[in-house]
Write an enzyme that holds these catalytic residues in place. Structure first.
Site, PDB file in Angstrom:
ATOM      1  N   ASP A 130       0.873  -1.172   0.000  1.00 20.70           N
ATOM      2  CA  ASP A 130       0.000   0.000   0.000  1.00 20.70           C
ATOM      3  C   ASP A 130       0.917   1.231   0.000  1.00 20.70           C
ATOM      4  OD1 ASP A 130       0.892   0.315   2.608  1.00 20.70           O
ATOM      5  OD2 ASP A 130      -1.086   0.279   3.537  1.00 20.70           O
ATOM      6  N   ARG A 149       5.923 -33.258  13.206  1.00 17.46           N
ATOM      7  CA  ARG A 149       5.137 -32.368  14.066  1.00 17.46           C
ATOM      8  C   ARG A 149       4.722 -31.102  13.329  1.00 17.46           C
ATOM      9  NH1 ARG A 149      10.421 -31.391  15.419  1.00 17.46           N
ATOM     10  NH2 ARG A 149      11.017 -29.321  16.152  1.00 17.46           N
ATOM     11  N   HIS A 150       5.576 -30.632  12.422  1.00 19.75           N
ATOM     12  CA  HIS A 150       5.234 -29.414  11.677  1.00 19.75           C
ATOM     13  C   HIS A 150       4.163 -29.697  10.626  1.00 19.75           C
ATOM     14  CE1 HIS A 150       8.340 -27.509  13.867  1.00 19.75           C
ATOM     15  NE2 HIS A 150       9.297 -28.241  13.319  1.00 19.75           N
ATOM     16  N   ILE A 207       1.279  -5.206   9.557  1.00 15.26           N
ATOM     17  CA  ILE A 207       0.233  -5.843  10.366  1.00 15.26           C
ATOM     18  C   ILE A 207      -1.085  -5.953   9.598  1.00 15.26           C
ATOM     19  CG2 ILE A 207      -1.153  -5.689  12.469  1.00 15.26           C
ATOM     20  CD1 ILE A 207       1.250  -4.198  13.757  1.00 15.26           C
ATOM     21  N   GLY A 208      -1.531  -4.833   9.014  1.00 12.62           N
ATOM     22  CA  GLY A 208      -2.803  -4.875   8.282  1.00 12.62           C
ATOM     23  C   GLY A 208      -2.755  -5.906   7.168  1.00 12.62           C
ATOM     24  N   CYS A 251       3.340  -3.035   3.972  1.00 11.79           N
ATOM     25  CA  CYS A 251       2.555  -1.845   4.316  1.00 11.79           C
ATOM     26  C   CYS A 251       3.372  -1.057   5.338  1.00 11.79           C
ATOM     27  CB  CYS A 251       1.141  -2.190   4.776  1.00 11.79           C
ATOM     28  SG  CYS A 251       0.989  -3.165   6.277  1.00 11.79           S
ATOM     29  N   THR A 262       3.322  -1.118   8.677  1.00 14.24           N
ATOM     30  CA  THR A 262       3.799  -1.991   9.756  1.00 14.24           C
ATOM     31  C   THR A 262       3.889  -3.457   9.345  1.00 14.24           C
ATOM     32  OG1 THR A 262       1.519  -2.366  10.447  1.00 14.24           O
ATOM     33  CG2 THR A 262       2.705  -0.542  11.524  1.00 14.24           C
ATOM     34  N   HIS A 308       8.909 -23.923   9.807  1.00 14.82           N
ATOM     35  CA  HIS A 308       7.933 -24.522  10.723  1.00 14.82           C
ATOM     36  C   HIS A 308       6.484 -24.348  10.283  1.00 14.82           C
ATOM     37  CE1 HIS A 308      10.593 -24.809  14.589  1.00 14.82           C
ATOM     38  NE2 HIS A 308      11.151 -25.364  13.532  1.00 14.82           N
TER      39      HIS A 308
HETATM   40  C1  RB5 Z   1      -1.367   3.127   6.339  1.00 17.42           C
HETATM   41  O1  RB5 Z   1      -1.286   4.393   6.917  1.00 17.42           O
HETATM   42  C2  RB5 Z   1      -1.077   2.060   7.374  1.00 17.42           C
HETATM   43  O2  RB5 Z   1      -2.134   1.980   8.269  1.00 17.42           O
HETATM   44  C3  RB5 Z   1      -0.841   0.730   6.704  1.00 17.42           C
HETATM   45  O3  RB5 Z   1       0.199   0.851   5.794  1.00 17.42           O
HETATM   46  C4  RB5 Z   1      -0.467  -0.412   7.628  1.00 17.42           C
HETATM   47  O4  RB5 Z   1       0.566  -0.068   8.483  1.00 17.42           O
HETATM   48  C5  RB5 Z   1      -1.582  -1.048   8.328  1.00 17.42           C
HETATM   49  O5  RB5 Z   1      -1.440  -2.029   9.060  1.00 17.42           O
END
Ligand code: RB5
Length: 150
Positions: A8, A133-134, A69-70, A65, A67, A98
């Site tokens: 993104d 196991r994996h 995470i999204g 992205c 982080t 794993h």
């Molecule tokens: C975008 O600002 C940011 O929220 C996205 O790139 C990401 O980090 C979301 O998890």
């Protein structure tokens, strides 16, 4: 091996560095965007990349992205995707070994270009261990998907 790559706006600066690295290593990829700094939803790019992996068009996916995470949350909602969110080399290796992860996610606001290349190299150069196991645990993930996703 063919990779599916997506980001993104939060990963737009790291992606060209990754693509340049893949070009130099002659690793084939499809770039699913995004292609400029306009604000977009990571959801859409995670879905494009993961669809290319589950359809067999690409072997593995990489998502960037802000982080990571999204992207990883969305990816792990898609049946057949096991996405490792990795900000270090050890985790990138272990998520292949794993978890048989087929998608890697990380954040441009977390890792720099040098570390990103090492993370990607660890991910691409590690095989699933195939230890009993994996295999059993990955099969349990697949069974959970069957119970919880259409
Ligand atoms: C975008 O600002 C940011 O929220 C996205 O790139 C990401 O980090 C979301 O998890």
């Amino acid at each position: 091996m063919k990779l599916a790559i997506g980001c993104d706006h939060g990963g737009i600066n790291l992606k060209p560095i990754l693509l340049d690295h893949l070009d130099k290593k002659k690793i084939e990829y499809v770039d699913f965007g995004c292609f400029d700094k306009s604000s977009v939803d990571y959801n859409d790019y995670a879905e494009k990349v993961c669809s290319a992996v589950t359809s067999g068009e690409c072997d593995l996916g990489i998502l960037i992205c802000g982080t990571g995470i999204g992207m990883s949350i969305v990816a792990n909602k898609i049946k057949g995707i096991r996405c490792g969110h990795c900000s270090d080399v050890f985790s990138a290796k272990m998520t292949r070994e794993h978890n048989d992860a087929n998608v890697l996610a990380f954040g441009e606001r977390v890792v720099g270009p040098g570390l990103m290349i090492e993370i990607v190299e660890a991910f691409l150069n590690t095989e699933f261990s195939n230890g009993e196991r994996h295999v059993n645990r990955v099969n349990k993930i697949k069974a959970l998907e069957e119970r919880n996703f259409k």
